[in-house]
Design an enzyme around this catalytic site. Structure first.
Site, PDB file in Angstrom:
ATOM      1  CE  LYS A 156      -3.345  -1.148  -0.658  1.00 16.54           C
ATOM      2  NZ  LYS A 156      -3.616  -1.887  -1.945  1.00 16.54           N
ATOM      3  CD1 TRP A 162       3.411  -7.902  -5.080  1.00 16.20           C
ATOM      4  CD2 TRP A 162       2.599  -7.736  -7.156  1.00 16.20           C
ATOM      5  NE1 TRP A 162       2.838  -6.653  -5.225  1.00 16.20           N
ATOM      6  CE2 TRP A 162       2.339  -6.528  -6.471  1.00 16.20           C
ATOM      7  CE3 TRP A 162       2.179  -7.854  -8.497  1.00 16.20           C
ATOM      8  CZ2 TRP A 162       1.681  -5.452  -7.079  1.00 16.20           C
ATOM      9  CZ3 TRP A 162       1.517  -6.796  -9.094  1.00 16.20           C
ATOM     10  CH2 TRP A 162       1.282  -5.603  -8.385  1.00 16.20           C
ATOM     11  CG  HIS A 206       4.168  -6.260  -1.158  1.00 11.45           C
ATOM     12  ND1 HIS A 206       4.331  -4.975  -1.620  1.00 11.45           N
ATOM     13  CD2 HIS A 206       2.964  -6.666  -1.633  1.00 11.45           C
ATOM     14  CE1 HIS A 206       3.269  -4.648  -2.350  1.00 11.45           C
ATOM     15  NE2 HIS A 206       2.437  -5.654  -2.371  1.00 11.45           N
ATOM     16  NE  ARG A 210       0.075   6.508   0.456  1.00 12.42           N
ATOM     17  CZ  ARG A 210      -1.109   6.096   0.022  1.00 12.42           C
ATOM     18  NH1 ARG A 210      -1.319   4.799  -0.210  1.00 12.42           N
ATOM     19  NH2 ARG A 210      -2.081   6.964  -0.189  1.00 12.42           N
ATOM     20  CB  SER A 253      -3.873   2.594   1.694  1.00 12.51           C
ATOM     21  OG  SER A 253      -4.036   2.010   0.429  1.00 12.51           O
ATOM     22  CB  ALA A 311      -3.815   7.620 -17.148  1.00 13.38           C
ATOM     23  NE  ARG A 330      -8.344   4.066   0.249  1.00 12.66           N
ATOM     24  CZ  ARG A 330      -8.332   5.160   1.029  1.00 12.66           C
ATOM     25  NH1 ARG A 330      -9.463   5.667   1.462  1.00 12.66           N
ATOM     26  NH2 ARG A 330      -7.201   5.732   1.379  1.00 12.66           N
TER      27      ARG A 330
HETATM   28  P1  A3P Z   1      -5.137   4.700  -1.444  1.00 12.48           P
HETATM   29  O1  A3P Z   1      -5.790   3.470  -0.890  1.00 12.48           O
HETATM   30  O2  A3P Z   1      -4.709   5.646  -0.364  1.00 12.48           O
HETATM   31  O3  A3P Z   1      -5.935   5.369  -2.515  1.00 12.48           O
HETATM   32  P2  A3P Z   1      -0.084  -0.420  -3.577  1.00 12.48           P
HETATM   33  O4  A3P Z   1      -0.007  -0.359  -5.057  1.00 12.48           O
HETATM   34  O5  A3P Z   1       1.246  -0.452  -2.897  1.00 12.48           O
HETATM   35  O6  A3P Z   1      -1.015  -1.486  -3.109  1.00 12.48           O
HETATM   36  O7  A3P Z   1      -0.682   0.990  -3.084  1.00 12.48           O
HETATM   37  C1  A3P Z   1      -2.010   1.339  -3.404  1.00 12.48           C
HETATM   38  C2  A3P Z   1      -2.185   2.815  -3.092  1.00 12.48           C
HETATM   39  O8  A3P Z   1      -1.509   3.580  -4.107  1.00 12.48           O
HETATM   40  C3  A3P Z   1      -3.642   3.211  -3.127  1.00 12.48           C
HETATM   41  O9  A3P Z   1      -3.755   4.251  -2.156  1.00 12.48           O
HETATM   42  C4  A3P Z   1      -3.769   3.720  -4.554  1.00 12.48           C
HETATM   43  O10 A3P Z   1      -4.860   4.550  -4.778  1.00 12.48           O
HETATM   44  C5  A3P Z   1      -2.455   4.458  -4.707  1.00 12.48           C
HETATM   45  N1  A3P Z   1      -2.098   4.710  -6.117  1.00 12.48           N
HETATM   46  C6  A3P Z   1      -1.961   3.815  -7.114  1.00 12.48           C
HETATM   47  N2  A3P Z   1      -1.684   4.423  -8.274  1.00 12.48           N
HETATM   48  C7  A3P Z   1      -1.620   5.740  -8.009  1.00 12.48           C
HETATM   49  C8  A3P Z   1      -1.371   6.905  -8.813  1.00 12.48           C
HETATM   50  N3  A3P Z   1      -1.138   6.832 -10.126  1.00 12.48           N
HETATM   51  N4  A3P Z   1      -1.400   8.104  -8.199  1.00 12.48           N
HETATM   52  C9  A3P Z   1      -1.632   8.200  -6.880  1.00 12.48           C
HETATM   53  N5  A3P Z   1      -1.884   7.143  -6.073  1.00 12.48           N
HETATM   54  C10 A3P Z   1      -1.880   5.924  -6.636  1.00 12.48           C
END
Ligand code: A3P
Length: 300
Positions: A57, A90, A112, A134, A142, A235, A261
């Site tokens: 996340k 992964w 991960h 992050r 998240s 996008a 999200r």
């Molecule tokens: P949120 O749940 O806060 O929206 P991972 O890919 O490590 O699982 O992380 C997912 C998080 O990265 C989610 O956060 C998702 O919305 C965010 N995310 C993925 N692509 C993104 C982008 N292009 N710009 C901003 N956030 C992004």
């Protein structure tokens, strides 16, 4: 039930069950002890491998998209025809390991894993790791939403209780603190690059330039535009190869929330109470004290 007519999906018992591998929890549905042992001890890292490493996340699929687009000089065709989990598998998952092994070099591989479980052969290679961090409060928020839609994970229950588990590292992939401290121990090595989700948010183009420099890749202005445009949240949300709409329902149910999200920094402010945030700060200080690390969220 054992009725063979029901469906060809895994046994219900495998859903939401975790096993421990060297003290870290993994969901049974998509990981196995044997797969993790293979990754750690047998996986042959190549010098031209590029690893996209994160604590879950923290922006994994975002970095995956950026790296795919840099590789194709900003041309989105491959990102629009191949699911992200095949472009940058992964490798600790049972299926991801097969894909990582069969993909053509140069390979992009996501992970991960905490550093102590990573492929041993990496440490004798020239392969590159990009580590994305992050704000852990946003990681937590998240993850709290993600755990409600990702079927291999246990239901997170009440936020307060899940927060305790997160701060104790009692979640899949273990403690955020240990993960970050472990991987950040590689900083200064020439094969290691780290960046934060917040920097990607603040200045995507500048971040892509830094990533390119690390990779030894030069992009002209048009290619750079292609990367920045196609790696935007909007996008990616519209791209079915990147938004997980092709993920099987038994793994991900996006009817009530999305993998992509909100895509913002600082959502924790809307989700944590003052007491929860202060508790988080206290544990953060305890865990991170004495480390000469500074992150964009430290000043917040
Ligand atoms: P949120 O749940 O806060 O929206 P991972 O890919 O490590 O699982 O992380 C997912 C998080 O990265 C989610 O956060 C998702 O919305 C965010 N995310 C993925 N692509 C993104 C982008 N292009 N710009 C901003 N956030 C992004």
């Amino acid at each position: 039930s054992n009725d063979p007519r029901v469906s060809p999906i895994p046994s219900p018992r495998m859903f939401k069950e975790y096993f421990q591998y060297k003290g870290i929890s993994f969901p049974r549905l998509i990981y196995s002890e044997q797969g993790l042992r293979e990754v750690e001890n047998k996986f042959q890292v190549r010098d031209d491998d590029v690893f996209n490493v994160t604590y879950q996340k923290s922006g994994t699929v975002w970095m995956l998209e950026i790296l795919s687009l840099i590789h194709s000089n900003g041309d989105p065709s491959r990102c629009r025809t191949v699911p992200n989990w095949d472009r940058g598998p992964w490798y600790e998952t049972v299926l991801g390991l097969q894909t990582a092994r069969s993909n053509q070099p140069p390979r992009l591989i996501s992970s991960h894993l905490p550093i102590q479980l990573f492929a041993k052969s990496f440490f004798q290679s020239k392969a590159k790791v990009l580590y994305t961090v992050r704000n852990p409060k946003d990681v937590f928020v998240s993850l709290y939403h993600f755990a409600q839609i990702f079927r291999p994970y246990k239901e997170p229950g009440q936020l307060d209780q899940f927060l305790e588990q997160f701060l104790e590292g009692d979640v899949p992939f273990g403690s955020w603190f240990d993960h970050v401290k472990g991987w950040m121990g590689l900083r200064g090595h020439e094969n290691f690059f780290w960046i934060s989700y917040e920097e990607l948010q603040q200045d995507l183009r500048g971040s892509v330039e830094r990533i390119c420099r690390f990779l030894g890749k030069q992009l002209d202005a048009q290619a750079m535009d292609g990367v920045v445009e196609n790696a935007s949240f909007q996008a990616m949300k519209q791209n079915k190869m990147s938004n997980f709409s092709l993920a099987p329902r038994f793994l991900l149910d996006q009817t009530h929330s999305s993998f992509l999200r909100k895509g913002i920094a600082g959502d924790w402010k809307n989700q944590l109470t003052t007491a929860q945030s202060e508790n988080f700060d206290r544990v953060y200080r305890e865990q991170m004290q004495g480390l000469e690390l500074s992150f964009p969220w430290d000043e917040l």
